[in-house]
Scaffold this motif. Sequence first.
Motif, mmCIF file in Angstrom:
data_model
loop_
_atom_site.group_PDB
_atom_site.id
_atom_site.type_symbol
_atom_site.label_atom_id
_atom_site.label_comp_id
_atom_site.label_asym_id
_atom_site.label_seq_id
_atom_site.Cartn_x
_atom_site.Cartn_y
_atom_site.Cartn_z
ATOM 1 N N THR A 1 -0.898 8.660 0.751
ATOM 2 C CA THR A 1 -0.697 8.111 -0.730
ATOM 3 C C THR A 1 -1.348 9.129 -1.618
ATOM 4 N N ARG A 2 -2.161 10.169 -1.119
ATOM 5 C CA ARG A 2 -2.573 11.221 -2.124
ATOM 6 C C ARG A 2 -1.746 12.274 -2.403
ATOM 7 N N LYS B 1 4.515 4.845 -3.486
ATOM 8 C CA LYS B 1 3.500 5.861 -3.921
ATOM 9 C C LYS B 1 3.552 7.204 -3.898
ATOM 10 N N THR B 2 4.333 7.828 -2.854
ATOM 11 C CA THR B 2 4.666 9.022 -2.667
ATOM 12 C C THR B 2 6.064 9.124 -1.951
ATOM 13 N N TRP C 1 0.915 -1.280 -0.218
ATOM 14 C CA TRP C 1 -0.053 -0.085 -0.162
ATOM 15 C C TRP C 1 0.692 1.086 0.073
ATOM 16 N N LEU C 2 2.246 1.183 0.229
ATOM 17 C CA LEU C 2 2.652 2.465 0.525
ATOM 18 C C LEU C 2 4.088 2.543 -0.422
ATOM 19 N N ALA D 1 5.326 8.121 1.760
ATOM 20 C CA ALA D 1 4.937 6.798 2.010
ATOM 21 C C ALA D 1 5.998 6.005 1.807
ATOM 22 N N ASP D 2 6.690 6.200 0.669
ATOM 23 C CA ASP D 2 8.218 5.366 0.529
ATOM 24 C C ASP D 2 9.065 5.399 1.767
ATOM 25 N N TYR E 1 -4.912 6.362 2.511
ATOM 26 C CA TYR E 1 -5.365 7.062 1.669
ATOM 27 C C TYR E 1 -4.567 8.617 1.999
#
Length: 131
Positions: A130-131, A40-41, A36-37, A44-45, A127
């Motif tokens: 990752t947005r 992604k961003t 999930w991470l 998050a990474d 959410y």
Amino acid sequence: IAAARVVFGCGMPVIQLPCRGVVDAFTVSGAELEKWLVGKTPLADYLAKNTIREAEAYAKGTAWTRPIWDVTAVAWLLNDGNRFMTSYLMPAPIPEYDHHYAFDYTRHMIRYVNWIHRDALMTDLLYRLTR
């Protein structure tokens, strides 16, 4: 114990999020972080890779999950309509020096969180990261 007695005895609004049996249920695994991470961003990474690295070093090849303690306090503030956690009012407990609570049902009320809706909170957290 003395500090806890001050907090629970001061009469101010208190919300207790107990660690054992409630907050410690809000955990994440390496597989979830990877799925999930990772990638992604940048934030998050960073969070996923650092958590995985530290947990793997600690677990030494065994299965692991990690509680995400600090997220639950913020989640309380976002807890619109018991979406992330449920709670009830109870008289402020009196912390005792034998590591138990005493109760006086005439004391002011505090809010006690008794359940975290883990999947709903995790979905919201993922959410937001990752947005």
